[in-house]
Design a protein around this motif. Structure first.
Motif, short mmCIF file in Angstrom:
data_model
loop_
_atom_site.label_atom_id
_atom_site.label_comp_id
_atom_site.label_asym_id
_atom_site.label_seq_id
_atom_site.Cartn_x
_atom_site.Cartn_y
_atom_site.Cartn_z
N HIS A 95 -1.33 -47.78 52.49
CA HIS A 95 -0.38 -48.76 51.95
C HIS A 95 -1.04 -49.63 50.89
O HIS A 95 -0.45 -49.91 49.84
N LEU A 96 -2.26 -50.05 51.13
CA LEU A 96 -2.95 -50.97 50.23
C LEU A 96 -3.52 -50.28 48.99
O LEU A 96 -3.52 -50.85 47.89
N THR A 97 -4.01 -49.05 49.16
CA THR A 97 -4.70 -48.38 48.06
C THR A 97 -3.84 -47.35 47.33
O THR A 97 -4.08 -47.05 46.16
N GLY A 98 -2.88 -46.75 48.05
CA GLY A 98 -2.09 -45.67 47.47
C GLY A 98 -2.83 -44.35 47.39
O GLY A 98 -2.30 -43.38 46.85
N ASN A 99 -4.02 -44.31 47.93
CA ASN A 99 -4.83 -43.09 47.88
C ASN A 99 -4.58 -42.21 49.10
O ASN A 99 -4.92 -42.60 50.22
N GLU A 100 -3.96 -41.05 48.89
CA GLU A 100 -3.73 -40.11 49.98
C GLU A 100 -4.85 -39.08 49.97
O GLU A 100 -4.88 -38.17 49.16
N THR A 101 -5.80 -39.28 50.85
CA THR A 101 -6.99 -38.43 50.89
C THR A 101 -6.92 -37.38 51.99
O THR A 101 -7.80 -36.52 52.06
N TRP A 102 -5.90 -37.44 52.85
CA TRP A 102 -5.79 -36.48 53.94
C TRP A 102 -5.36 -35.12 53.39
O TRP A 102 -4.46 -35.04 52.55
N LYS A 103 -5.99 -34.08 53.89
CA LYS A 103 -5.76 -32.73 53.40
C LYS A 103 -4.29 -32.33 53.49
O LYS A 103 -3.74 -31.72 52.57
N GLY A 104 -3.63 -32.63 54.59
CA GLY A 104 -2.22 -32.27 54.77
C GLY A 104 -1.25 -33.29 54.21
O GLY A 104 -0.04 -33.11 54.33
N ARG A 105 -1.77 -34.37 53.60
CA ARG A 105 -0.97 -35.41 52.98
C ARG A 105 0.07 -35.99 53.94
O ARG A 105 1.21 -36.28 53.56
N MET A 106 -0.34 -36.18 55.19
CA MET A 106 0.60 -36.60 56.23
C MET A 106 1.17 -37.98 55.98
O MET A 106 2.37 -38.22 56.20
N ARG A 107 0.35 -38.91 55.55
CA ARG A 107 0.84 -40.28 55.33
C ARG A 107 1.90 -40.30 54.23
O ARG A 107 2.96 -40.92 54.39
N GLU A 108 1.61 -39.63 53.14
CA GLU A 108 2.56 -39.56 52.03
C GLU A 108 3.87 -38.91 52.46
O GLU A 108 4.96 -39.43 52.16
N ARG A 109 3.78 -37.82 53.20
CA ARG A 109 4.98 -37.05 53.53
C ARG A 109 5.80 -37.69 54.64
O ARG A 109 7.03 -37.58 54.64
N LEU A 110 5.16 -38.39 55.58
CA LEU A 110 5.94 -39.12 56.57
C LEU A 110 6.63 -40.31 55.91
O LEU A 110 7.75 -40.68 56.31
N ALA A 111 6.01 -40.91 54.91
CA ALA A 111 6.67 -41.97 54.17
C ALA A 111 7.93 -41.43 53.49
O ALA A 111 8.98 -42.10 53.48
N GLU A 112 7.85 -40.22 52.94
CA GLU A 112 9.03 -39.59 52.34
C GLU A 112 10.11 -39.33 53.39
O GLU A 112 11.30 -39.59 53.15
N MET A 113 9.72 -38.83 54.57
CA MET A 113 10.71 -38.55 55.62
C MET A 113 11.32 -39.83 56.16
O MET A 113 12.50 -39.86 56.52
N TYR A 114 10.53 -40.91 56.21
CA TYR A 114 11.08 -42.21 56.63
C TYR A 114 12.22 -42.61 55.70
O TYR A 114 13.28 -43.05 56.16
N LYS A 115 12.02 -42.44 54.40
CA LYS A 115 13.07 -42.83 53.44
C LYS A 115 14.31 -41.97 53.61
O LYS A 115 15.44 -42.47 53.47
N VAL A 116 14.13 -40.68 53.91
CA VAL A 116 15.28 -39.81 54.16
C VAL A 116 16.04 -40.27 55.40
O VAL A 116 17.26 -40.44 55.37
N ILE A 117 15.32 -40.49 56.49
CA ILE A 117 15.96 -40.89 57.75
C ILE A 117 16.66 -42.23 57.61
O ILE A 117 17.78 -42.43 58.12
N SER A 118 16.04 -43.16 56.89
CA SER A 118 16.60 -44.50 56.74
C SER A 118 17.60 -44.59 55.60
O SER A 118 18.13 -45.67 55.33
N ASP A 119 17.86 -43.47 54.93
CA ASP A 119 18.84 -43.40 53.84
C ASP A 119 18.49 -44.38 52.72
O ASP A 119 19.34 -45.11 52.21
N ILE A 120 17.21 -44.36 52.36
CA ILE A 120 16.70 -45.20 51.27
C ILE A 120 16.48 -44.31 50.05
O ILE A 120 15.86 -43.24 50.16
N ASP A 121 16.97 -44.72 48.90
CA ASP A 121 16.78 -43.95 47.69
C ASP A 121 15.29 -43.70 47.47
O ASP A 121 14.47 -44.62 47.52
N ARG A 122 14.96 -42.46 47.23
CA ARG A 122 13.56 -42.05 47.14
C ARG A 122 12.77 -42.86 46.13
O ARG A 122 11.61 -43.24 46.35
N ASN A 123 13.39 -43.16 44.98
CA ASN A 123 12.68 -43.83 43.89
C ASN A 123 12.72 -45.35 43.98
O ASN A 123 12.12 -46.03 43.13
#
Length: 256
Positions: A95-123
């Motif tokens: 959250h603080l750095t914006g650096n997704e260093t995990w190989k599977g990019r889990m933090r980035e992609r769960l953040a994307e799925m959170y926005k889908v579930i919560s019906d928040i515009d992606r951008n």
């Protein structure tokens, strides 16, 4: 009142983790031979904390989302240097750095799925910003290897620590639960050991008198989906296909 609730949840989770980690350290060897999963670097003492990323933000959510995964790949990473890793801190760092260093990019992609579930515009919200709006937990707090293999150690761990796992879910008290990985979902641990119930092919937890739907999402590293990406994800077809899967699950429960 809100502040008291935040402190109470945090204290409850920490107290639960202290009891849970102590139980792990004293786990009978007959159980340990199975729950270890053949991971040479994992010890009985290795315990990964997780939970609500940011209490104040989560408390204000219109729809509180909890993502449940099997285990972290700690055998090849944190188990080599740190017996007490903390996933909450990892998400806060993202959250603080914006650096997704995990190989599977889990933090980035769960953040994307959170926005889908919560019906928040992606951008309208960046992924690092979204990463503090939900809760995360692993079934197996010890962690394991790069894949769950046949899942027998996860099943044994869930059976043995079912009361702790259920209690964590109750403390987090989500409105929607998403299980990450169809293999984990299909093991049906939520119904077999954790008190969920199923009807017409759908599963729910009952928490604080409310029915909480349990979605089945793909593993965040999965890239072989044959479905059509959701509109608006032309820049990343992998995430677009995972988002489309998420929408299908929401529709299955009448949430879209």
């Amino acid at each position: 009142m809100t502040k008291m609730t935040e402190i109470r949840k945090s204290e409850q989770l920490e107290q639960l983790f202290l009891e849970w980690s102590n139980a792990q350290e004293n786990e009978p060897d007959t159980v340990w031979r199975i729950t270890n999963g053949g991971n040479a670097n994992i010890t009985k003492e290795h315990f990964r904390r997780d939970g609500i990323i940011d209490d104040e933000t989560y408390d204000k959510e219109r729809v509180k989302v909890l993502f449940i995964s099997a285990e972290a790949n700690d055998n090849e990473y944190s188990a080599l240097t740190n017996p007490h890793p903390n996933s909450v801190n990892d998400y806060r760092e993202y959250h603080l750095t914006g650096n997704e260093t995990w190989k599977g990019r889990m933090r980035e992609r769960l953040a994307e799925m959170y926005k889908v579930i919560s019906d928040i515009d992606r951008n309208s919200m960046s992924n690092p910003e979204a990463a503090i709006h939900f809760a995360i937990m692993d079934i197996n707090k010890r962690g394991g290897g790069p894949d769950i293999k046949n899942g027998k150690h996860i099943e044994a761990y869930c059976r043995y620590y079912a009361s702790f796992i259920r209690k964590e879910i109750e403390i987090i008290e989500p409105d929607i639960i998403a299980i990450i990985g169809t293999n984990l979902y299909n093991m049906n641990l939520h119904c077999r050991f954790l008190g969920a119930f199923s009807k017409n092919g759908k599963c729910w937890f009952e928490l604080s008198g409310k029915k909480v739907p349990i979605l089945s999402l793909w593993q965040t590293s999965y890239y072989q989906g044959r479905n059509k990406p959701l509109a608006g994800y032309e820049d990343n077809r992998i995430i677009g296909k995972q988002a489309a899967r998420c929408v299908e699950e929401l529709k299955r429960f009448g949430l879209r």
